[in-house]
Motif scaffolding. Sequence first.
Motif, mmCIF file in Angstrom:
data_model
loop_
_atom_site.group_PDB
_atom_site.id
_atom_site.type_symbol
_atom_site.label_atom_id
_atom_site.label_comp_id
_atom_site.label_asym_id
_atom_site.label_seq_id
_atom_site.Cartn_x
_atom_site.Cartn_y
_atom_site.Cartn_z
ATOM 1 N N ARG A 124 -12.455 12.888 86.689
ATOM 2 C CA ARG A 124 -11.812 13.962 87.445
ATOM 3 C C ARG A 124 -12.654 15.229 87.453
ATOM 4 O O ARG A 124 -13.182 15.654 86.413
ATOM 5 C CB ARG A 124 -10.445 14.294 86.838
ATOM 6 N N TYR A 125 -12.772 15.830 88.632
ATOM 7 C CA TYR A 125 -13.424 17.125 88.800
ATOM 8 C C TYR A 125 -12.520 17.993 89.667
ATOM 9 O O TYR A 125 -11.578 17.498 90.292
ATOM 10 C CB TYR A 125 -14.809 16.968 89.451
ATOM 11 N N ALA A 126 -12.817 19.282 89.703
ATOM 12 C CA ALA A 126 -11.949 20.189 90.459
ATOM 13 C C ALA A 126 -12.703 21.462 90.810
ATOM 14 O O ALA A 126 -13.795 21.731 90.292
ATOM 15 C CB ALA A 126 -10.706 20.534 89.640
ATOM 16 N N VAL A 127 -12.098 22.246 91.687
ATOM 17 C CA VAL A 127 -12.550 23.606 91.935
ATOM 18 C C VAL A 127 -11.387 24.530 91.605
ATOM 19 O O VAL A 127 -10.246 24.274 91.998
ATOM 20 C CB VAL A 127 -13.037 23.800 93.389
ATOM 21 N N PHE A 128 -11.677 25.594 90.857
ATOM 22 C CA PHE A 128 -10.675 26.587 90.476
ATOM 23 C C PHE A 128 -10.893 27.859 91.292
ATOM 24 O O PHE A 128 -12.024 28.323 91.451
ATOM 25 C CB PHE A 128 -10.803 26.952 88.993
ATOM 26 N N GLY A 129 -9.807 28.431 91.785
ATOM 27 C CA GLY A 129 -9.892 29.696 92.495
ATOM 28 C C GLY A 129 -8.516 30.288 92.699
ATOM 29 O O GLY A 129 -7.501 29.680 92.376
ATOM 30 N N LYS B 293 -13.631 16.365 83.703
ATOM 31 C CA LYS B 293 -15.008 16.257 83.227
ATOM 32 C C LYS B 293 -15.863 17.474 83.575
ATOM 33 O O LYS B 293 -16.927 17.683 82.984
ATOM 34 C CB LYS B 293 -15.673 15.007 83.819
ATOM 35 N N GLY B 294 -15.439 18.242 84.564
ATOM 36 C CA GLY B 294 -16.219 19.397 84.992
ATOM 37 C C GLY B 294 -15.567 20.034 86.191
ATOM 38 O O GLY B 294 -14.627 19.494 86.778
ATOM 39 N N ALA B 295 -16.077 21.203 86.577
ATOM 40 C CA ALA B 295 -15.432 21.921 87.675
ATOM 41 C C ALA B 295 -16.368 22.909 88.324
ATOM 42 O O ALA B 295 -17.337 23.383 87.719
ATOM 43 C CB ALA B 295 -14.192 22.663 87.171
ATOM 44 N N LEU C 216 -19.125 24.328 85.818
ATOM 45 C CA LEU C 216 -18.907 24.048 84.399
ATOM 46 C C LEU C 216 -18.917 22.543 84.176
ATOM 47 O O LEU C 216 -18.292 21.790 84.923
ATOM 48 C CB LEU C 216 -17.560 24.605 83.929
ATOM 49 N N TYR C 217 -19.642 22.101 83.152
ATOM 50 C CA TYR C 217 -19.649 20.684 82.781
ATOM 51 C C TYR C 217 -20.009 20.584 81.302
ATOM 52 O O TYR C 217 -20.251 21.618 80.639
ATOM 53 C CB TYR C 217 -20.634 19.897 83.659
ATOM 54 N N PHE C 218 -20.050 19.381 80.781
ATOM 55 C CA PHE C 218 -20.323 19.186 79.354
ATOM 56 C C PHE C 218 -21.688 18.536 79.151
ATOM 57 O O PHE C 218 -22.058 17.612 79.893
ATOM 58 C CB PHE C 218 -19.237 18.316 78.724
ATOM 59 N N ALA D 228 -23.931 20.451 96.487
ATOM 60 C CA ALA D 228 -24.821 19.329 96.194
ATOM 61 C C ALA D 228 -25.519 19.521 94.858
ATOM 62 O O ALA D 228 -25.676 18.565 94.082
ATOM 63 C CB ALA D 228 -25.846 19.178 97.320
ATOM 64 N N ALA D 229 -25.934 20.754 94.570
ATOM 65 C CA ALA D 229 -26.578 21.034 93.286
ATOM 66 C C ALA D 229 -25.596 20.834 92.134
ATOM 67 O O ALA D 229 -25.949 20.312 91.069
ATOM 68 C CB ALA D 229 -27.130 22.454 93.278
ATOM 69 N N ALA D 230 -24.337 21.232 92.335
ATOM 70 C CA ALA D 230 -23.311 21.028 91.316
ATOM 71 C C ALA D 230 -23.038 19.537 91.117
ATOM 72 O O ALA D 230 -22.898 19.056 89.980
ATOM 73 C CB ALA D 230 -22.026 21.758 91.699
ATOM 74 N N PHE D 231 -22.951 18.791 92.224
ATOM 75 C CA PHE D 231 -22.702 17.341 92.139
ATOM 76 C C PHE D 231 -23.814 16.659 91.345
ATOM 77 O O PHE D 231 -23.554 15.747 90.542
ATOM 78 C CB PHE D 231 -22.613 16.753 93.551
ATOM 79 N N ALA D 232 -25.054 17.098 91.551
ATOM 80 C CA ALA D 232 -26.182 16.528 90.800
ATOM 81 C C ALA D 232 -26.053 16.815 89.307
ATOM 82 O O ALA D 232 -26.405 15.972 88.480
ATOM 83 C CB ALA D 232 -27.498 17.074 91.349
ATOM 84 N N LEU D 233 -25.537 17.991 88.968
ATOM 85 C CA LEU D 233 -25.300 18.296 87.552
ATOM 86 C C LEU D 233 -24.184 17.429 86.985
ATOM 87 O O LEU D 233 -24.258 16.968 85.842
ATOM 88 C CB LEU D 233 -24.939 19.781 87.390
ATOM 89 N N PHE D 234 -23.151 17.212 87.783
ATOM 90 C CA PHE D 234 -22.028 16.384 87.341
ATOM 91 C C PHE D 234 -22.417 14.918 87.160
ATOM 92 O O PHE D 234 -22.066 14.287 86.167
ATOM 93 C CB PHE D 234 -20.885 16.441 88.369
ATOM 94 N N ARG D 235 -23.138 14.362 88.145
ATOM 95 C CA ARG D 235 -23.312 12.908 88.233
ATOM 96 C C ARG D 235 -24.756 12.428 88.150
ATOM 97 O O ARG D 235 -25.011 11.217 88.144
ATOM 98 C CB ARG D 235 -22.699 12.382 89.542
#
Length: 271
Positions: free
Chosen positions: A3-8, A56-58, A88-90, A245-252
């Motif tokens: 699971r991932y999300a965007v917070f705002g 897992k991240g956001a 944010l990710y781990f 896309a840059a965030a997705f690369a960090l996530f996955r």
Amino acid sequence: MDRYAVFGNPIGHSKSPFIHQQFALQTAEPISYEAILAPVEGFADSWQHFINAGGKGANVTMPFKEQAFALAQVRSEGALQAGAVNTLYFNDAGQIVGDNTDGVGLLHDLQRLGVVLAEAKVLIIGAGGATRGIVGPLLKAGVGQIVIANRTQAKAEAIAANFNAKVSAAALTDIPMLPYQFVINATSSGLTGQRPEFDSVHLAHCQLAYDMLYGASPTAFLIWCQQQGVQNTADGLGMLVGQAAAAFALFRGKQPDLAPVLAQLKAQLAL
């Protein structure tokens, strides 16, 4: 399924769930991605609740980028320069990593537009978080000079002080007379149909006027630039896809293809 999300806050308008779902389909990554409305003073609690439920991240959008920066246990160079975090990710040690992919997203889009940044003179209008996120990446890309112009000059000076002598600050009414090849509107003036007030003389050499906002029609800033004779204008939709896309690369760990997703978003906005 991770699971991932965007917070705002607000968050209903966010395109991030659609973008990341398209990236997941492209790369065959089994993820879900949702939009979460967090209380203005309750981002940390909302994040923790999400993580406790298996998140897992956001991604993080306004007004939580500074709170996300404070929450991160490890911060990237981009996050430190910006003083704000949008991802944010781990890491493998289980620490919360904070990154800022806004500048990378802008560079992706400028590359798509065929912009040559080497030794270019860049005028950035506005001195908020959006500006803080793009100055460092622009310097890394090789621009020759950046002037940050803002209604309150002190705010621009506070950002410029974090960088080298290629970055300077000015009031909107006292912008240095330089041949700016690129002019970037990093203010939120377009949200109310307005544009930042500065002299059109600074557009005389402009090869591209760029507004970090986006919408179904050109912003007031871009319309004004076109009226002043600027041949090329662009909004921030490509930057939005690029930072995602840059965030997705960090996530996955996979780099998705931006072009088809950007085309889909443009088609949606045109409806």
